[in-house]
Design an enzyme around this catalytic site. Structure first.
Site, PDB file in Angstrom:
ATOM      1  N   SER A 132      20.860  43.808 -10.399  1.00 12.49           N
ATOM      2  CA  SER A 132      21.578  42.891 -10.229  1.00 12.49           C
ATOM      3  C   SER A 132      20.976  42.480  -8.967  1.00 12.49           C
ATOM      4  O   SER A 132      20.320  42.432  -7.710  1.00 12.49           O
ATOM      5  CB  SER A 132      22.901  43.308  -9.368  1.00 12.49           C
ATOM      6  OG  SER A 132      23.723  42.940  -8.646  1.00 12.49           O
ATOM      7  N   GLU A 134      22.069  42.045  -5.984  1.00 11.55           N
ATOM      8  CA  GLU A 134      22.727  42.572  -4.964  1.00 11.55           C
ATOM      9  C   GLU A 134      21.844  43.334  -4.446  1.00 11.55           C
ATOM     10  O   GLU A 134      21.725  43.858  -3.252  1.00 11.55           O
ATOM     11  CB  GLU A 134      24.167  43.400  -4.906  1.00 11.55           C
ATOM     12  CG  GLU A 134      25.527  42.982  -5.265  1.00 11.55           C
ATOM     13  CD  GLU A 134      25.485  42.575  -3.694  1.00 11.55           C
ATOM     14  OE1 GLU A 134      26.343  41.753  -2.800  1.00 11.55           O
ATOM     15  OE2 GLU A 134      25.444  44.070  -2.701  1.00 11.55           O
ATOM     16  N   TYR A 158      26.823  49.801  -3.786  1.00 11.02           N
ATOM     17  CA  TYR A 158      26.349  49.371  -4.783  1.00 11.02           C
ATOM     18  C   TYR A 158      25.798  48.547  -5.584  1.00 11.02           C
ATOM     19  O   TYR A 158      24.182  49.086  -6.074  1.00 11.02           O
ATOM     20  CB  TYR A 158      27.512  48.411  -5.423  1.00 11.02           C
ATOM     21  CG  TYR A 158      26.989  47.145  -6.371  1.00 11.02           C
ATOM     22  CD1 TYR A 158      27.289  47.915  -7.937  1.00 11.02           C
ATOM     23  CD2 TYR A 158      26.362  46.391  -6.947  1.00 11.02           C
ATOM     24  CE1 TYR A 158      27.252  46.730  -8.730  1.00 11.02           C
ATOM     25  CE2 TYR A 158      26.089  44.808  -7.399  1.00 11.02           C
ATOM     26  CZ  TYR A 158      26.492  45.652  -8.757  1.00 11.02           C
ATOM     27  OH  TYR A 158      26.385  45.101  -9.816  1.00 11.02           O
TER      28      TYR A 158
HETATM   29  O1  G4F Z   1      33.242  37.640  -7.063  1.00 15.28           O
HETATM   30  P1  G4F Z   1      33.007  38.988  -5.698  1.00 15.28           P
HETATM   31  O2  G4F Z   1      33.728  40.427  -5.640  1.00 15.28           O
HETATM   32  O3  G4F Z   1      31.094  39.814  -6.497  1.00 15.28           O
HETATM   33  P2  G4F Z   1      29.711  40.028  -5.797  1.00 15.28           P
HETATM   34  O4  G4F Z   1      30.078  40.660  -4.407  1.00 15.28           O
HETATM   35  O5  G4F Z   1      28.672  38.930  -5.440  1.00 15.28           O
HETATM   36  O6  G4F Z   1      29.665  40.718  -7.000  1.00 15.28           O
HETATM   37  C1  G4F Z   1      29.206  40.674  -8.068  1.00 15.28           C
HETATM   38  O7  G4F Z   1      28.179  39.591  -8.847  1.00 15.28           O
HETATM   39  C2  G4F Z   1      26.854  41.014  -8.267  1.00 15.28           C
HETATM   40  C3  G4F Z   1      25.841  39.594  -8.103  1.00 15.28           C
HETATM   41  O8  G4F Z   1      24.972  38.982  -8.002  1.00 15.28           O
HETATM   42  C4  G4F Z   1      27.214  41.764  -9.842  1.00 15.28           C
HETATM   43  F1  G4F Z   1      26.229  42.906  -9.335  1.00 15.28           F
HETATM   44  C5  G4F Z   1      28.780  42.800  -9.053  1.00 15.28           C
HETATM   45  O9  G4F Z   1      28.831  43.637  -9.796  1.00 15.28           O
HETATM   46  C6  G4F Z   1      29.595  42.069  -9.100  1.00 15.28           C
HETATM   47  O10 G4F Z   1      29.944  41.286 -10.613  1.00 15.28           O
HETATM   48  O11 G4F Z   1      32.876  39.081  -4.118  1.00 15.28           O
HETATM   49  C7  G4F Z   1      31.479  37.282  -4.175  1.00 15.28           C
HETATM   50  C8  G4F Z   1      31.691  36.716  -3.020  1.00 15.28           C
HETATM   51  C9  G4F Z   1      31.141  37.182  -1.662  1.00 15.28           C
HETATM   52  O12 G4F Z   1      30.583  37.112  -0.936  1.00 15.28           O
HETATM   53  C10 G4F Z   1      33.045  37.776  -1.041  1.00 15.28           C
HETATM   54  O13 G4F Z   1      32.919  38.145   0.557  1.00 15.28           O
HETATM   55  O14 G4F Z   1      33.201  36.560  -2.399  1.00 15.28           O
HETATM   56  C11 G4F Z   1      33.233  36.894  -1.259  1.00 15.28           C
HETATM   57  N1  G4F Z   1      35.066  36.745  -1.006  1.00 15.28           N
HETATM   58  C12 G4F Z   1      35.606  36.302  -0.382  1.00 15.28           C
HETATM   59  N2  G4F Z   1      36.864  36.578  -0.837  1.00 15.28           N
HETATM   60  C13 G4F Z   1      35.589  37.387  -2.410  1.00 15.28           C
HETATM   61  C14 G4F Z   1      37.053  37.322  -1.674  1.00 15.28           C
HETATM   62  N3  G4F Z   1      35.594  38.501  -2.615  1.00 15.28           N
HETATM   63  C15 G4F Z   1      36.493  39.061  -3.509  1.00 15.28           C
HETATM   64  N4  G4F Z   1      36.240  39.969  -4.324  1.00 15.28           N
HETATM   65  N5  G4F Z   1      37.785  39.446  -3.139  1.00 15.28           N
HETATM   66  C16 G4F Z   1      38.012  38.269  -2.215  1.00 15.28           C
HETATM   67  O15 G4F Z   1      39.204  38.330  -2.004  1.00 15.28           O
END
Ligand code: G4F
Length: 325
Positions: A132, A134, A158
């Site tokens: 990833s 990440e 993670y």
């Molecule tokens: O959609 P996210 O939760 O994805 P994140 O953390 O980037 O991780 C995903 O991508 C990775 C690859 O880089 C994978 F390895 C991992 O397994 C997964 O698939 O969050 C994306 C962004 C972050 O910056 C987070 O802080 O969205 C921001 N965010 C803002 N509000 C939120 C929210 N994320 C989530 N989940 N929920 C919110 O309400």
């Protein structure tokens, strides 16, 4: 022995697992899927049921768990796969802060279990490991991109677990001559994405607001940027990595960063709404440490394997909104 290739897919019930199973079946593979037992039976195969491949004769689902070495040994002995795709993981970054030990057991030690079992039972099987973006944390090259050579310094449990698995795969490749390729995948989404990841959370929230079911949508950090592609394109890259003549590590990304705020703007505009009228921010959805900006350079994947995406950021979001509507 028949010429049919056999693939074992861990994490088959997830977004990527369901797209990969479809692709492999289309290509004539016999697909074995590792299924982790949950207490809610109807969630276990919902993505596979929804696309109608659950009862496909070329799909065989078996119960097992990355943290349960005997289960992996039993399945590998029975399946004797040509290819193994390890997609199983606790994949939610925010939740990895709440469940760091479970994330480490599944995403790091689980890979150790799997590699040891493959080394003993079917050492010539080709292995894909789902790495990833990440893993990079907030490290990037001078031009702002992350690529295979960029230092990795993760900022989440993670990311740490995935980096351990990534390095272990490299060690097993060089020490035992196993065919193991790491994909370093940036965010990839689709209508099948879990609703607690930000893309589908925004799509589902905006559609519910549009239908008058709810009035507001609470999110966390709106300024973080991500490089979002379509899961269907990214699972094709996984398959291509294992068809290459040698194992290697490849970044898969679109090369474009969009903020969560941009995402809100696009999705709400698609429904003729202004996100500023509905989106609120709630500290619950912030992370203790955040990966602020994310953008990948996948030139190696394109130049070596000829991979190209078929979706853009916009066509992906349009598909997600239409599917939700
Ligand atoms: O959609 P996210 O939760 O994805 P994140 O953390 O980037 O991780 C995903 O991508 C990775 C690859 O880089 C994978 F390895 C991992 O397994 C997964 O698939 O969050 C994306 C962004 C972050 O910056 C987070 O802080 O969205 C921001 N965010 C803002 N509000 C939120 C929210 N994320 C989530 N989940 N929920 C919110 O309400």
């Amino acid at each position: 022995m028949s010429g049919t290739k056999r693939a074992l897919v861990t994490g088959i019930s997830g977004q990527d697992g369901s797209y990969l199973a479809e692709l492999l079946i289309e290509k004539g593979y016999e697909v074995w899927g590792l299924l982790r037992r949950h207490s809610v039976p109807e969630n276990q195969t919902s993505r596979l049921d929804a696309i109608g491949i659950f009862s496909n004769p070329n799909l065989k689902l078996v119960y097992g768990d990355m943290t349960d070495l005997p289960s992996l040994i039993g399945i590998l002995k029975e399946c004797m796969p040509d290819e193994v795709y390890n997609l199983a993981a606790q994949s939610h970054v925010r939740i990895s802060f709440d469940q760091p030990a479970f994330t480490t057991h599944a995403d790091a030690e689980g890979v150790l279990n799997l590699l040891e079992a493959i080394k003993t039972i079917c050492p010539t099987a080709k292995v894909y490991q789902a790495g990833s973006s990440e893993m990079f944390g907030n490290e990037y090259d001078e031009d702002g991109y992350r690529r295979e050579t960029t230092p990795m310094l993760p900022v989440s449990p993670y990311g740490c677990a995935k980096l351990y698995a990534y390095n272990l795969c490299r060690v097993y490749r060089s020490s035992y001559g196993m065919f193991i390729s790491n994909g370093i995948l940036f965010n990839h989404e689709s209508p099948r994405r879990g609703l607690n990841f930000v893309t589908n959370k925004i799509v589902a929230g905006a559609v519910d607001i549009h239908k008058g079911k709810i009035n507001t949508l609470a999110l966390g950090n709106l300024e973080a940027t991500r490089d979002w592609g379509h899961a269907k394109d990214y699972v094709r890259a996984m398959w291509m990595m294992l068809q290459h003549d040698e194992p290697d590590d490849f970044v898969c990304a679109m090369g474009e960063a969009h903020s969560v705020r941009d995402l809100c703007e696009e999705v709400f505009a698609e429904l003729d709404m202004d996100y500023r009228d509905y989106v609120t921010q709630d500290p619950r959805y912030y992370r203790p440490t955040e990966l602020d900006d994310l953008k990948g350079d996948c030139s190696k994947l394109k130049d070596t394997l000829g991979w190209e995406p078929t979706y853009t950021f916009r066509t992906m979001l349009e598909e997600m909104v239409q599917a939700r509507l």
